[in-house]
Design a protein around this motif. Sequence first.
Motif, PDB file in Angstrom:
ATOM      1  N   SER A 195      12.263  59.919   0.191  1.00 20.32           N
ATOM      2  CA  SER A 195      11.207  60.765  -0.395  1.00 20.32           C
ATOM      3  C   SER A 195      11.026  62.036   0.411  1.00 20.32           C
ATOM      4  O   SER A 195      10.865  63.133  -0.142  1.00 20.32           O
ATOM      5  CB  SER A 195       9.892  59.987  -0.465  1.00 20.32           C
ATOM      6  OG  SER A 195      10.029  58.831  -1.257  1.00 20.32           O
ATOM      7  N   LEU A 196      11.063  61.904   1.745  1.00 21.00           N
ATOM      8  CA  LEU A 196      10.939  63.085   2.603  1.00 21.00           C
ATOM      9  C   LEU A 196      12.119  64.033   2.403  1.00 21.00           C
ATOM     10  O   LEU A 196      11.944  65.259   2.369  1.00 21.00           O
ATOM     11  CB  LEU A 196      10.860  62.657   4.080  1.00 21.00           C
ATOM     12  CG  LEU A 196       9.617  61.865   4.492  1.00 21.00           C
ATOM     13  CD1 LEU A 196       9.704  61.501   5.970  1.00 21.00           C
ATOM     14  CD2 LEU A 196       8.346  62.656   4.213  1.00 21.00           C
ATOM     15  N   VAL A 197      13.311  63.466   2.267  1.00 14.49           N
ATOM     16  CA  VAL A 197      14.499  64.285   2.047  1.00 14.49           C
ATOM     17  C   VAL A 197      14.396  65.040   0.715  1.00 14.49           C
ATOM     18  O   VAL A 197      14.760  66.212   0.625  1.00 14.49           O
ATOM     19  CB  VAL A 197      15.780  63.417   2.074  1.00 14.49           C
ATOM     20  CG1 VAL A 197      17.000  64.246   1.681  1.00 14.49           C
ATOM     21  CG2 VAL A 197      15.983  62.819   3.457  1.00 14.49           C
ATOM     22  N   ILE A 204      11.651  65.964  -0.851  1.00 12.18           N
ATOM     23  CA  ILE A 204      10.661  67.042  -0.689  1.00 12.18           C
ATOM     24  C   ILE A 204      11.259  68.192   0.119  1.00 12.18           C
ATOM     25  O   ILE A 204      11.065  69.367  -0.210  1.00 12.18           O
ATOM     26  CB  ILE A 204       9.385  66.497  -0.008  1.00 12.18           C
ATOM     27  CG1 ILE A 204       8.709  65.468  -0.917  1.00 12.18           C
ATOM     28  CG2 ILE A 204       8.421  67.637   0.317  1.00 12.18           C
ATOM     29  CD1 ILE A 204       7.546  64.729  -0.269  1.00 12.18           C
ATOM     30  N   LEU A 205      12.005  67.836   1.172  1.00  9.90           N
ATOM     31  CA  LEU A 205      12.659  68.863   1.987  1.00  9.90           C
ATOM     32  C   LEU A 205      13.669  69.660   1.166  1.00  9.90           C
ATOM     33  O   LEU A 205      13.904  70.838   1.425  1.00  9.90           O
ATOM     34  CB  LEU A 205      13.367  68.197   3.177  1.00  9.90           C
ATOM     35  CG  LEU A 205      14.045  69.127   4.195  1.00  9.90           C
ATOM     36  CD1 LEU A 205      13.015  70.050   4.838  1.00  9.90           C
ATOM     37  CD2 LEU A 205      14.774  68.307   5.251  1.00  9.90           C
ATOM     38  N   THR A 256      21.207  64.310  -1.870  1.00  6.68           N
ATOM     39  CA  THR A 256      19.762  64.195  -2.122  1.00  6.68           C
ATOM     40  C   THR A 256      19.037  65.480  -1.743  1.00  6.68           C
ATOM     41  O   THR A 256      18.129  65.937  -2.450  1.00  6.68           O
ATOM     42  CB  THR A 256      19.175  63.011  -1.324  1.00  6.68           C
ATOM     43  OG1 THR A 256      19.913  61.825  -1.625  1.00  6.68           O
ATOM     44  CG2 THR A 256      17.710  62.793  -1.676  1.00  6.68           C
ATOM     45  N   SER A 264      19.969  68.592  10.454  1.00  9.03           N
ATOM     46  CA  SER A 264      19.060  67.650   9.791  1.00  9.03           C
ATOM     47  C   SER A 264      19.828  66.608   8.988  1.00  9.03           C
ATOM     48  O   SER A 264      19.474  65.417   8.997  1.00  9.03           O
ATOM     49  CB  SER A 264      18.098  68.402   8.873  1.00  9.03           C
ATOM     50  OG  SER A 264      17.316  69.324   9.603  1.00  9.03           O
ATOM     51  N   ILE A 295      19.461  62.709   9.694  1.00  8.07           N
ATOM     52  CA  ILE A 295      18.915  61.837   8.641  1.00  8.07           C
ATOM     53  C   ILE A 295      19.967  60.835   8.174  1.00  8.07           C
ATOM     54  O   ILE A 295      19.675  59.659   7.937  1.00  8.07           O
ATOM     55  CB  ILE A 295      18.404  62.682   7.452  1.00  8.07           C
ATOM     56  CG1 ILE A 295      17.228  63.551   7.900  1.00  8.07           C
ATOM     57  CG2 ILE A 295      17.986  61.787   6.294  1.00  8.07           C
ATOM     58  CD1 ILE A 295      16.781  64.560   6.862  1.00  8.07           C
ATOM     59  N   THR A 342      22.788  62.122   2.078  1.00  7.22           N
ATOM     60  CA  THR A 342      21.733  63.053   2.493  1.00  7.22           C
ATOM     61  C   THR A 342      21.934  64.425   1.869  1.00  7.22           C
ATOM     62  O   THR A 342      20.987  65.038   1.359  1.00  7.22           O
ATOM     63  CB  THR A 342      21.706  63.190   4.027  1.00  7.22           C
ATOM     64  OG1 THR A 342      21.573  61.895   4.616  1.00  7.22           O
ATOM     65  CG2 THR A 342      20.548  64.070   4.463  1.00  7.22           C
ATOM     66  N   GLN A 360      13.427  54.140   1.493  1.00  7.73           N
ATOM     67  CA  GLN A 360      12.874  54.867   0.347  1.00  7.73           C
ATOM     68  C   GLN A 360      11.876  55.926   0.804  1.00  7.73           C
ATOM     69  O   GLN A 360      11.786  57.001   0.196  1.00  7.73           O
ATOM     70  CB  GLN A 360      12.214  53.875  -0.612  1.00  7.73           C
ATOM     71  CG  GLN A 360      13.222  52.963  -1.314  1.00  7.73           C
ATOM     72  CD  GLN A 360      12.560  51.904  -2.161  1.00  7.73           C
ATOM     73  OE1 GLN A 360      11.344  51.657  -2.044  1.00  7.73           O
ATOM     74  NE2 GLN A 360      13.332  51.238  -3.017  1.00  7.73           N
ATOM     75  N   PHE A 361      11.138  55.610   1.867  1.00  3.37           N
ATOM     76  CA  PHE A 361      10.202  56.603   2.417  1.00  3.37           C
ATOM     77  C   PHE A 361      10.964  57.805   2.967  1.00  3.37           C
ATOM     78  O   PHE A 361      10.600  58.963   2.705  1.00  3.37           O
ATOM     79  CB  PHE A 361       9.360  55.960   3.513  1.00  3.37           C
ATOM     80  CG  PHE A 361       8.483  56.931   4.251  1.00  3.37           C
ATOM     81  CD1 PHE A 361       7.342  57.440   3.651  1.00  3.37           C
ATOM     82  CD2 PHE A 361       8.806  57.341   5.544  1.00  3.37           C
ATOM     83  CE1 PHE A 361       6.529  58.362   4.332  1.00  3.37           C
ATOM     84  CE2 PHE A 361       8.002  58.244   6.224  1.00  3.37           C
ATOM     85  CZ  PHE A 361       6.863  58.758   5.615  1.00  3.37           C
ATOM     86  N   LEU A 362      12.035  57.539   3.717  1.00  2.00           N
ATOM     87  CA  LEU A 362      12.867  58.630   4.242  1.00  2.00           C
ATOM     88  C   LEU A 362      13.502  59.432   3.109  1.00  2.00           C
ATOM     89  O   LEU A 362      13.594  60.661   3.177  1.00  2.00           O
ATOM     90  CB  LEU A 362      13.939  58.068   5.174  1.00  2.00           C
ATOM     91  CG  LEU A 362      13.456  57.509   6.523  1.00  2.00           C
ATOM     92  CD1 LEU A 362      14.613  56.843   7.260  1.00  2.00           C
ATOM     93  CD2 LEU A 362      12.852  58.618   7.374  1.00  2.00           C
TER      94      LEU A 362
END
Length: 278
Positions: free
Chosen positions: A217-219, A221-222, A196, A165, A169, A193, A213-215
Motif C-alpha cells: 500500500s505504501l509503495v 501511494i509512493l 507496483t 528505494s 523495498i 516493486t 500488503q501494508f508495504l
Amino acid sequence: MSKERSVFQQFRKKTYIVIYGTNTIAGKAFDLILLGVILLSILLTMMETVQSFETKYHDIRIALEWGITIFFTIEYFLRIISINKPLKYIFSFYGIIDLIATLPMYLAQVFAGSGVLSIVRSLRLLRLFKVLNHPQFTGQSQQLKDALLASKGKILVFIYFVLISTVLIGSIMYVVEGRENGFTSIPTSIYWTIVTLTTVGYGDISPVTPLGQFLASLVMILGYGVIAVPTGIVSAELAKTDQKLAIIDKNPCADCGAEGHQENAKFCHQCGNNLLDD
C-alpha cells in the motif's frame, strides 16, 4: 570550364533552396512530399509483418520499398552536395538518421530480414518541426528543451532515490513474503516493486501477509509521487524559462543547415557562420 562550374553552382543553390529552405513554396512542398514518403515507408514496414498482406502484395511492396530507397538515396546525396560544409551535415543528428534511412533495403540483399529496419525511418518524422517552422512552435520547443536541460540534475537525483528505494523495498518484501508467496528472489521482488511503483501492476505477484500488503500500500501511494515529482520539477523550470527568446522563421544557415536562431542573431549558433551574409 567556368561555365560548367557556374551551372553547377546554380544547381547547388536551387537545390539548397528546395531541400533546406522553409520559406519558399518549393521548399515546403518538398518537405510535405518527404513526410508523405516517410509515412508510406513506415506503413509498408508495419504491413510487412501482417502475413495475409505480405503474401498477397509482396511484389508490390518490394517495388515501393525500392522506389522509396532510391528516393532517399538521391535526396541524401543532394543534401551533401548542396551545402557548403557537407561534413557538418553528414555527422549531424539528421545526417546520420538520413543515412540510416537509405540502408535497410541494401542491407536486406546481404542480411536476410534486415529490411524490417526500415522502421528506423520513423525518426525522420522529426523533420515535421521543420515544416511547422513557425515562431510559436519553434519558441515553445526551445522553451521545453531549456526546461528539460535545467531540470536534468534534479531529475537524476530523484531517479537515484527511486532506484535505492526499489532495491530496499524489494529486499524487505523478499524477507517478509518469502518464496512460498511468489517472491522467489530479491531481483524478482525488485521487479514487483518497480511494477507496483510505476502503477502498472501486472498482478503476477502479490503479497499475502498483512505486513506485505501494508508495504505494498505504501509503495502504491509512493507511485503517485513518482509521477508527480518529475512533472513538478519540469513545470517549475518551464515557469522560469525566459519568455523573451524570440525565434524567427528564417532560412537555415547556408553552411551547416542549422535552424532556430534568435531574432537578433548575427552568427549561426552551431558553426558560427555570419547569418547576415546568407
